[in-house]
Design a protein around this motif. Structure first.
Motif, PDB file in Angstrom:
ATOM      1  N   UNK A   2     -14.571   1.157  -0.168  1.00 47.07           N
ATOM      2  CA  UNK A   2     -13.854   1.384   1.084  1.00 47.07           C
ATOM      3  C   UNK A   2     -12.781   0.313   1.215  1.00 47.07           C
ATOM      4  N   UNK A   3     -11.570   0.755   1.514  1.00 47.49           N
ATOM      5  CA  UNK A   3     -10.425  -0.146   1.606  1.00 47.49           C
ATOM      6  C   UNK A   3      -9.782   0.001   2.983  1.00 47.49           C
ATOM      7  N   UNK A   4      -9.303  -1.143   3.526  1.00 46.60           N
ATOM      8  CA  UNK A   4      -8.593  -1.138   4.813  1.00 46.60           C
ATOM      9  C   UNK A   4      -7.412  -2.082   4.716  1.00 46.60           C
ATOM     10  N   UNK A  15      -5.463  -8.126  11.904  1.00 42.30           N
ATOM     11  CA  UNK A  15      -5.754  -6.882  12.620  1.00 42.30           C
ATOM     12  C   UNK A  15      -5.653  -5.682  11.681  1.00 42.30           C
ATOM     13  N   UNK A  16      -6.575  -4.738  11.831  1.00 47.18           N
ATOM     14  CA  UNK A  16      -6.528  -3.514  11.034  1.00 47.18           C
ATOM     15  C   UNK A  16      -5.300  -2.696  11.414  1.00 47.18           C
ATOM     16  N   UNK A  17      -4.669  -2.104  10.421  1.00 45.28           N
ATOM     17  CA  UNK A  17      -3.469  -1.295  10.622  1.00 45.28           C
ATOM     18  C   UNK A  17      -3.734   0.096  10.057  1.00 45.28           C
ATOM     19  N   UNK A  18      -3.425   1.106  10.830  1.00 48.81           N
ATOM     20  CA  UNK A  18      -3.565   2.479  10.351  1.00 48.81           C
ATOM     21  C   UNK A  18      -2.285   2.900   9.639  1.00 48.81           C
ATOM     22  N   UNK A  19      -2.433   3.531   8.503  1.00 46.26           N
ATOM     23  CA  UNK A  19      -1.297   4.070   7.760  1.00 46.26           C
ATOM     24  C   UNK A  19      -1.477   5.577   7.667  1.00 46.26           C
ATOM     25  N   UNK A  20      -0.391   6.289   7.436  1.00 49.80           N
ATOM     26  CA  UNK A  20      -0.497   7.744   7.369  1.00 49.80           C
ATOM     27  C   UNK A  20      -1.012   8.225   6.019  1.00 49.80           C
ATOM     28  N   UNK A  21      -0.763   7.432   4.961  1.00 48.06           N
ATOM     29  CA  UNK A  21      -1.256   7.817   3.654  1.00 48.06           C
ATOM     30  C   UNK A  21      -1.323   6.612   2.725  1.00 48.06           C
ATOM     31  N   UNK A  22      -2.125   6.755   1.678  1.00 45.57           N
ATOM     32  CA  UNK A  22      -2.236   5.741   0.633  1.00 45.57           C
ATOM     33  C   UNK A  22      -1.999   6.454  -0.691  1.00 45.57           C
ATOM     34  N   UNK A  65     -10.026   5.063  11.626  1.00 43.46           N
ATOM     35  CA  UNK A  65     -10.020   3.594  11.692  1.00 43.46           C
ATOM     36  C   UNK A  65      -9.100   2.962  10.649  1.00 43.46           C
ATOM     37  N   UNK A  66      -8.362   3.799   9.906  1.00 41.47           N
ATOM     38  CA  UNK A  66      -7.413   3.296   8.921  1.00 41.47           C
ATOM     39  C   UNK A  66      -8.009   3.070   7.543  1.00 41.47           C
ATOM     40  N   UNK A  67      -9.282   3.318   7.364  1.00 44.69           N
ATOM     41  CA  UNK A  67      -9.921   3.071   6.072  1.00 44.69           C
ATOM     42  C   UNK A  67      -9.807   4.281   5.145  1.00 44.69           C
ATOM     43  N   UNK A  68      -9.850   3.994   3.854  1.00 45.37           N
ATOM     44  CA  UNK A  68      -9.964   5.064   2.868  1.00 45.37           C
ATOM     45  C   UNK A  68     -11.195   4.784   2.023  1.00 45.37           C
ATOM     46  N   UNK A  69     -11.781   5.834   1.550  1.00 44.52           N
ATOM     47  CA  UNK A  69     -12.923   5.722   0.660  1.00 44.52           C
ATOM     48  C   UNK A  69     -12.472   6.249  -0.692  1.00 44.52           C
ATOM     49  N   UNK A  70     -12.596   5.409  -1.721  1.00 42.50           N
ATOM     50  CA  UNK A  70     -12.092   5.769  -3.038  1.00 42.50           C
ATOM     51  C   UNK A  70     -12.950   5.112  -4.104  1.00 42.50           C
ATOM     52  N   UNK A  71     -13.491   5.909  -5.001  1.00 42.91           N
ATOM     53  CA  UNK A  71     -14.307   5.390  -6.099  1.00 42.91           C
ATOM     54  C   UNK A  71     -13.607   5.708  -7.417  1.00 42.91           C
ATOM     55  N   UNK A  72     -13.112   4.692  -8.125  1.00 49.38           N
ATOM     56  CA  UNK A  72     -12.470   4.931  -9.422  1.00 49.38           C
ATOM     57  C   UNK A  72     -13.439   5.643 -10.370  1.00 49.38           C
TER      58      UNK A  72
END
Length: 82
Positions: free
Chosen positions: A3-5, A11-18, A35-42
């Protein structure tokens, strides 16, 4: 973890895309959660690069020219060796 933020000045920042890309030519666009987080498993060995652009400031004036929007770009790279 997987999980990446994005944080700006603590302060946490929300982005529209990663944007995710690898040294193997694989690319994906991920949409962050509320909450601005993404979940990504290589999933395979490679160099991974995550790139995000986010608006973190309001308007600003530089050299007499006003800009309504200030965006910052951040990248994170890491190698997965399996």
């Amino acid at each position: 973890g997987d999980i990446y933020r994005l944080f700006w000045k603590g302060n946490a920042v929300a982005a529209s895309q990663v944007n995710v890309s690898t040294s193997e030519g694989w690319t994906r666009v991920l949409r962050p959660a509320a909450d601005g987080s993404i979940s990504f498993a290589p999933s395979f060995p490679a160099l991974y690069v995550l790139e995000v652009s986010a608006k973190v400031n309001g308007a600003v004036t530089v050299d007499g020219k006003k800009y309504e929007d200030v965006r910052h770009v951040a990248t994170l790279s890491f190698r997965v060796d399996r």
